[in-house]
Design an enzyme around this catalytic site. Structure first.
Site, PDB file in Angstrom:
ATOM      1  NE  ARG A  81     -37.208 -26.370 -12.430  1.00  0.00           N
ATOM      2  CZ  ARG A  81     -37.158 -25.321 -13.206  1.00  0.00           C
ATOM      3  NH1 ARG A  81     -38.089 -25.135 -14.138  1.00  0.00           N
ATOM      4  NH2 ARG A  81     -36.209 -24.425 -13.115  1.00  0.00           N
ATOM      5  CD  GLU A 120     -37.734 -18.563  -8.938  1.00  0.00           C
ATOM      6  OE1 GLU A 120     -36.681 -18.501  -8.282  1.00  0.00           O
ATOM      7  OE2 GLU A 120     -37.767 -18.690 -10.175  1.00  0.00           O
ATOM      8  NE  ARG A 149     -40.083 -23.658 -10.028  1.00  0.00           N
ATOM      9  CZ  ARG A 149     -38.830 -23.225  -9.977  1.00  0.00           C
ATOM     10  NH1 ARG A 149     -37.857 -24.040  -9.678  1.00  0.00           N
ATOM     11  NH2 ARG A 149     -38.560 -21.970 -10.251  1.00  0.00           N
ATOM     12  CB  CYS A 168     -37.508 -16.576 -12.610  1.00  0.00           C
ATOM     13  SG  CYS A 168     -35.918 -16.021 -13.220  1.00  0.00           S
ATOM     14  CB  THR A 179     -34.556 -17.707 -16.379  1.00  0.00           C
ATOM     15  OG1 THR A 179     -35.002 -18.134 -15.092  1.00  0.00           O
ATOM     16  CG2 THR A 179     -33.760 -16.435 -16.243  1.00  0.00           C
ATOM     17  NE  ARG A 220     -32.737 -25.907 -13.912  1.00  0.00           N
ATOM     18  CZ  ARG A 220     -31.842 -25.229 -14.634  1.00  0.00           C
ATOM     19  NH1 ARG A 220     -30.896 -25.876 -15.279  1.00  0.00           N
ATOM     20  NH2 ARG A 220     -31.887 -23.920 -14.696  1.00  0.00           N
ATOM     21  NE  ARG A 266     -28.994 -25.852 -11.955  1.00  0.00           N
ATOM     22  CZ  ARG A 266     -30.094 -25.247 -11.497  1.00  0.00           C
ATOM     23  NH1 ARG A 266     -30.367 -24.031 -11.875  1.00  0.00           N
ATOM     24  NH2 ARG A 266     -30.910 -25.846 -10.682  1.00  0.00           N
ATOM     25  CD  GLU A 297     -29.612 -20.434 -10.540  1.00  0.00           C
ATOM     26  OE1 GLU A 297     -30.616 -20.478  -9.830  1.00  0.00           O
ATOM     27  OE2 GLU A 297     -29.473 -19.658 -11.488  1.00  0.00           O
TER      28      GLU A 297
HETATM   29  C1  CIR Z   1     -30.911 -13.509 -11.361  1.00  0.00           C
HETATM   30  O1  CIR Z   1     -31.351 -12.621 -12.098  1.00  0.00           O
HETATM   31  O2  CIR Z   1     -29.737 -13.909 -11.386  1.00  0.00           O
HETATM   32  C2  CIR Z   1     -31.836 -14.144 -10.371  1.00  0.00           C
HETATM   33  N1  CIR Z   1     -33.033 -13.394 -10.290  1.00  0.00           N
HETATM   34  C3  CIR Z   1     -32.113 -15.597 -10.699  1.00  0.00           C
HETATM   35  C4  CIR Z   1     -32.094 -15.952 -12.147  1.00  0.00           C
HETATM   36  C5  CIR Z   1     -32.195 -17.448 -12.365  1.00  0.00           C
HETATM   37  N2  CIR Z   1     -33.537 -17.889 -12.244  1.00  0.00           N
HETATM   38  C6  CIR Z   1     -33.942 -18.791 -11.364  1.00  0.00           C
HETATM   39  O3  CIR Z   1     -33.209 -19.318 -10.550  1.00  0.00           O
HETATM   40  N3  CIR Z   1     -35.194 -19.145 -11.440  1.00  0.00           N
END
Ligand code: CIR
Length: 342
Positions: free
Chosen positions: A112, A211, A215, A257, A259, A266, A295, A300
């Site tokens: 994705r 999010e 996606r 995010c 990240t 991913r 994971r 997650e």
């Molecule tokens: C954190 O800071 O743990 C959460 N805001 C999620 C971080 C991982 N990012 C995500 O799943 N897109």
């Protein structure tokens, strides 16, 4: 008047707590992006969830420049890159050897990417009218998909609660966001403006307004990593001619995010490893050496069930989409060899 510095609960270990010094907070506290997003809103999730790993979300593309003094160091630390490293743009299909010809280990493959559209606030900051306008814009682009990519878009708000729950159970719809996303405002007005596009064979999918605005993913019930990557490249190419994605030369594709920036990709598999389950030291070492991560079976922050591991890339910024897929292929090949040898 000086703004009060944020109070992170005891035990908070997030990157935002590490990098947001009181002085930096004071200098950014009154900054607002063009769409009105503030640092206070960006870090709300990190304050309410002490177990956050980074604890900050972007409310729009401009968050990455307005709050770069705090986001910059967090991005370097999280993505483990040096300041001179930047996004690598290379995403073209290529042939990859079959990883599991006997269909013994790999249960499914999924790649994705996250994409957001220029000119709209991101999902923790967008409000109802804009979100529906954005959904219509994306639906219009999805209608241009042809051949095996063509399919149907379902608005969650058109489904009965039972029909929606049934789709979530079959993993054909996404659930409301977790507590991290909830605190950030990502679940506002749920399910308005959210939905999912499924190609007729369900192997090309687009989540809308989870999010990220989009996606975009390709999935397969088997181990065909090259085929999944090819479908994703093709789908993404087709959609990019109708949509303008939020992008920065250095940071790559901009996501809610931090990240997820860079390729925003991913790539992973669900793989059954009955022997390695009992030799987790070997598995963890292989995963680390190939820049992969494990994971839980359900994604997650979930547990591994039935010896089925979700293994995917850790790196997505400073590395190209093709390199990510290559590393995954090499890493999985090494993991399968180890499983066979036990
Ligand atoms: C954190 O800071 O743990 C959460 N805001 C999620 C971080 C991982 N990012 C995500 O799943 N897109």
């Amino acid at each position: 008047m000086k703004a009060d510095p944020p109070r992170f609960p005891a035990g908070t270990t997030s990157l935002i707590k590490t990098y947001l010094t009181p002085d930096l907070f004071a200098s950014l506290a009154r900054v607002k992006t063009g769409t009105g997003f503030t640092l206070e809103a960006a870090i709300r999730s990190g304050i309410e969830n002490p177990d956050s790993s980074i604890g900050i979300y972007a409310g729009d593309s401009e968050s990455y420049t307005c709050f770069s003094r705090v986001l910059g160091p967090i991005i370097l630390d999280y993505h483990k890159i040096e300041p001179h490293q930047c996004h690598q743009e290379h995403m073209t299909p290529e042939t990859l050897a079959d990883l599991d010809p006997q269909r013994q280990y790999i249960r499914s493959t999924r790649i994705r990417v996250a994409r957001n559209l220029k000119g709209f606030p991101f999902c923790c900051h967008i409000r109802d009218n804009d979100r529906v306008r954005l959904e219509n814009h994306i639906m219009n682009a999805l209608e241009h998909l042809t051949g095996d990519l063509s399919g149907t878009y379902t608005r969650f708000s058109d489904l009965s609660p039972d029909a929606y729950d049934g789709m979530v159970e079959k993993k054909l719809a996404f659930p409301k966001g977790d507590r991290f996303q909830e605190s950030a405002g990502m679940n506002r007005d749920f399910p308005l403006g959210r939905g999912i596009f499924l190609s007729r064979d369900k192997e090309f999918r687009v989540w809308v307004n989870e999010e990220d605005h989009m996606r975009i993913m390709a999935v397969s019930p088997g181990p065909d990593l090259g085929g999944v990557f090819e479908r994703l490249c093709r789908g993404l190419d087709a959609l990019s001619s109708h949509l303008d994605f939020a992008f920065d030369d250095r940071l790559g594709f901009l996501s809610s995010c931090p990240t997820n920036i860079g390729t925003a990709m991913r790539a992973g598999v669900h793989i059954r490893l009955e022997k390695l389950e009992h030799h987790q030291d070997i598995l963890k070492d292989l995963v680390r050496r190939h820049h992969l991560q494990i994971r839980g079976t359900g994604g997650e922050k979930t547990a591994v069930e039935n010896a089925t591991f979700d293994i995917s890339n850790t790196r997505r910024l400073g590395i190209s989409a093709n390199q990510i897929v290559h590393h995954l292929h090499t890493g999985l090949s090494a993991i399968i060899t180890a499983e066979k040898s036990l």
